[in-house]
Scaffold this active site. Structure first.
Site, PDB file in Angstrom:
ATOM      1  N   LYS A 175      -1.247  -5.591 -15.404  1.00 60.45           N
ATOM      2  CA  LYS A 175      -1.671  -4.512 -14.515  1.00 60.45           C
ATOM      3  C   LYS A 175      -1.594  -3.171 -15.241  1.00 60.45           C
ATOM      4  O   LYS A 175      -0.801  -3.026 -16.171  1.00 60.45           O
ATOM      5  CB  LYS A 175      -0.731  -4.446 -13.294  1.00 60.45           C
ATOM      6  CG  LYS A 175      -0.927  -5.555 -12.291  1.00 60.45           C
ATOM      7  CD  LYS A 175      -0.048  -5.350 -11.066  1.00 60.45           C
ATOM      8  CE  LYS A 175      -0.259  -6.450 -10.042  1.00 60.45           C
ATOM      9  NZ  LYS A 175      -1.608  -6.458  -9.435  1.00 60.45           N
ATOM     10  N   ARG A 206      -1.596 -16.841  -5.043  1.00 60.44           N
ATOM     11  CA  ARG A 206      -2.231 -18.072  -4.547  1.00 60.44           C
ATOM     12  C   ARG A 206      -1.749 -19.284  -5.327  1.00 60.44           C
ATOM     13  O   ARG A 206      -1.755 -20.397  -4.814  1.00 60.44           O
ATOM     14  CB  ARG A 206      -3.758 -17.896  -4.592  1.00 60.44           C
ATOM     15  CG  ARG A 206      -4.305 -17.710  -5.962  1.00 60.44           C
ATOM     16  CD  ARG A 206      -5.714 -17.114  -5.953  1.00 60.44           C
ATOM     17  NE  ARG A 206      -5.723 -15.679  -5.666  1.00 60.44           N
ATOM     18  CZ  ARG A 206      -6.823 -14.939  -5.602  1.00 60.44           C
ATOM     19  NH1 ARG A 206      -8.013 -15.490  -5.786  1.00 60.44           N
ATOM     20  NH2 ARG A 206      -6.740 -13.653  -5.336  1.00 60.44           N
TER      21      ARG A 206
HETATM   22  N1  BES Z   1       0.336  -8.621  -5.618  1.00 59.84           N
HETATM   23  C1  BES Z   1      -1.027  -8.393  -5.933  1.00 59.84           C
HETATM   24  C2  BES Z   1      -1.816  -7.825  -4.752  1.00 59.84           C
HETATM   25  C3  BES Z   1      -1.539  -6.403  -4.393  1.00 59.84           C
HETATM   26  C4  BES Z   1      -2.080  -5.374  -5.131  1.00 59.84           C
HETATM   27  C5  BES Z   1      -0.808  -6.105  -3.275  1.00 59.84           C
HETATM   28  C6  BES Z   1      -1.854  -4.059  -4.759  1.00 59.84           C
HETATM   29  C7  BES Z   1      -0.596  -4.806  -2.910  1.00 59.84           C
HETATM   30  C8  BES Z   1      -1.114  -3.773  -3.647  1.00 59.84           C
HETATM   31  C9  BES Z   1      -1.699  -9.705  -6.334  1.00 59.84           C
HETATM   32  O1  BES Z   1      -0.901 -10.596  -7.013  1.00 59.84           O
HETATM   33  C10 BES Z   1      -2.810  -9.338  -7.230  1.00 59.84           C
HETATM   34  O2  BES Z   1      -2.554  -8.838  -8.295  1.00 59.84           O
HETATM   35  N2  BES Z   1      -4.042  -9.609  -6.811  1.00 59.84           N
HETATM   36  C11 BES Z   1      -5.182  -9.273  -7.572  1.00 59.84           C
HETATM   37  C12 BES Z   1      -6.140 -10.433  -7.462  1.00 59.84           C
HETATM   38  C13 BES Z   1      -7.303 -10.336  -8.396  1.00 59.84           C
HETATM   39  C14 BES Z   1      -6.838 -10.507  -9.831  1.00 59.84           C
HETATM   40  C15 BES Z   1      -8.312 -11.414  -8.057  1.00 59.84           C
HETATM   41  C16 BES Z   1      -5.791  -8.011  -6.970  1.00 59.84           C
HETATM   42  O3  BES Z   1      -5.774  -7.839  -5.760  1.00 59.84           O
HETATM   43  O4  BES Z   1      -6.244  -7.175  -7.770  1.00 59.84           O
HETATM   44 MN    MN Z   2      -0.875 -10.218  -9.076  1.00 58.10          MN
END
Ligand code: BES
Ligand code: MN
Ligand code: ZN
Length: 481
Positions: free
Chosen positions: A263, A337
């Site tokens: 990230k 997931r």
């Molecule tokens: N934990 C995150 C989702 C999230 C992001 C929650 C920001 C709250 C605030 C999750 O694990 C994630 O990183 N999801 C990705 C999925 C994508 C790579 C398909 C996302 O939402 O960017």
């Molecule tokens: Mn994530």
């Protein structure tokens, strides 16, 4: 917070401060009830209109109440649950550091709002200062509600106290940083909770060897990048009950760096909140124990840390899930997931009446719904209705989003049965569709709490949602047999 109910404010009310809610259409009502002789002059002189959250301190005007304040609520008929929460926050903010006990005359509120107002008061009184050298001077620990005629029962007051204890517990767990709160820590928390309520809870913790023996390749693909081993934690409430259990499954990523699909740095600290789904499961378990609800509930937590390392999963890696389906992991940041799919297969063994998973799953859900509503995904109309209605009652609302077959093709992979991401479109829907492939054998709903589990900015902190919703759903199930 201790909650009591009285029909009137008397000399015997051992409160240190009296607050009187005032309807802007009936400002003089307070003068009648509390024999305030000069209220008309006072409101004239101060231009007090009893508009929403407007306050007027009274000094010596009310017998037996040296400290009293009128709190405007605007037109009582226009009050919404959202305004109730704001009034509660105003009152708590004004009194929390000064008084141990307060009395609040809520007669001006419509009766059907009494329950939510009491709940909002306990929620507003939460604070978190575990790692501050100088602690907050919160002293308030008792609230007496006053209303000549309230539908609130003693049983409901106890329920509110239980919800608040569970929700505050979830908030504490959420707020703890990743160096304190990691998978084994969540397991210890579950064990400590079970030790606190040995007659009500049974706990099981799976370590990585047991997780591997079950064939949970997707779960392990996430946890293997971390030096902290993953855990699958189950708490069973009232296991001796014959009925099929409600099963809650919580995403417990104790920190989400994204893994090799790292990230960006800004705001990454907030990914300590990526275990809030599991915190809400633990919180609901605590609330159940406090309220001693007669119902069979299982809570299972998928606890892992998502880190980049030499042992971490690479984009393109293919793993086999416990269900036998293979997954191509195109993005290691779509890890929620992955830990959930194996856990959703695992919970089949409890022969669930329903399964609800709770997860901070997608940024796309935050884009869609912001921080007001939790995203709800289920193919089951009746279950959708049940969750929606519990959310409304508890002011912990959801909005139904689609999980339909048409989106499944976005998850096609050239190399495995399924890819773990579905492209830029409808990200929260394809995440739900991924989970759906592992939940075909029971009634299931998915709650995406990415936008509702915590607040950012000046009020940064875990909200403890959706503990109020989940508890309300369980209460409704008890009441409806
Ligand atoms: N934990 C995150 C989702 C999230 C992001 C929650 C920001 C709250 C605030 C999750 O694990 C994630 O990183 N999801 C990705 C999925 C994508 C790579 C398909 C996302 O939402 O960017
Ligand atoms: Mn994530
Ligand atoms: Zn995540």
């Amino acid at each position: 917070m201790k909650l009591n109910m009285n029909t009137s404010f008397t000399q015997n009310t051992s409160s240190q401060s009296l607050l009187i809610l005032v309807d802007s259409e009936q400002v003089q009502q307070a003068a009648t009830t509390y024999s305030i002789n000069d209220l008309a002059q006072l409101t004239q002189a101060t231009q007090f209109k009893a508009s929403l959250n407007e306050t007027l301190p009274l000094i010596g005007q009310i017998e037996n109440a040296t400290n009293s304040t009128l709190v405007g609520i605007g037109k009582a008929a226009d009050i919404t649950a959202n305004k109730l929460a704001k009034i509660a926050q105003t009152i708590i903010k004004a009194t929390q550091k000064k008084f141990q006990s307060i009395s609040i005359d809520i007669s001006a509120l419509p009766q059907e709002q009494h329950y939510l107002f009491a709940l909002s008061l306990t929620q507003a009184a939460y604070g978190y200062d575990e790692f501050k050298s100088k602690k907050n001077e919160f002293v308030l620990n008792e609230i007496q509600l006053i209303a000549s005629n309230s539908p609130l029962t003693a049983e409901q007051l106890r329920l509110i106290e239980a919800v608040e204890l569970g929700q505050s517990y979830a908030r504490d767990l959420g707020n703890r940083p990743g160096n304190i709160c990691f998978p084994e820590y969540l397991a210890e928390q579950a064990q400590a909770l079970a030790a606190e309520f040995p007659d009500l809870l049974k706990v099981t913790v799976l370590d990585e060897q047991q997780i591997a023996d079950l064939g949970m390749g997707a779960f392990l693909a996430v946890s293997k990048g971390s030096d902290r081993p993953g855990r699958i934690i189950t708490l069973e409430y009232q296991a001796e009950r014959a009925e099929a259990p409600v099963v809650l499954v919580g995403k417990g990523i104790t920190f989400d760096t994204g893994g090799i699909s790292l990230k960006p740095g800004a705001g990454m600290d907030e990914m300590k909140y990526d275990m809030c789904g599991s915190a809400s499961v633990l919180g609901t378990m605590r609330a159940l124990c406090e309220a001693k609800l007669p119902i069979h509930v299982v809570g299972t937590i998928a606890a892992a840390e998502n880190m980049p390392s030499g042992g971490a999963t690479r984009p393109g890696d293919i793993v086999t899930t416990m269900s036998g389906q293979t997954v191509e992991i195109l993005n290691t940041d779509a890890e929620g997931r992955l830990v959930l799919c194996d856990t959703l297969t695992y919970v089949k063994r409890f022969n669930p009446a329903i399964v609800i998973d709770i997860a901070t799953l997608t940024g796309a859900c935050v884009v869609a719904l912001g921080s007001v509503l939790t995203g709800m995904f289920t193919p089951d109309d009746k279950l959708a209705q049940e969750i929606e209605s519990a959310g409304k009652t508890a002011f912990d609302r959801v909005w139904r989003m689609p999980v339909i077959e048409d989106y499944q093709e976005q998850l096609d992979s050239p190399f495995a049965d399924i890819a773990n991401i579905g492209g830029p479109k409808a990200g929260s829907v394809t995440a739900a569709c991924f989970l759906q492939r592992f939940t075909r054998d029971y009634r299931w709903a998915h709650l995406d709490i990415a936008g509702t589990a915590w607040n950012s900015g000046a009020n940064k902190g875990a909200t403890g949602r959706p503990v109020p919703l989940l508890m309300q759903l369980l209460v409704n199930r008890v009441n409806n047999g």
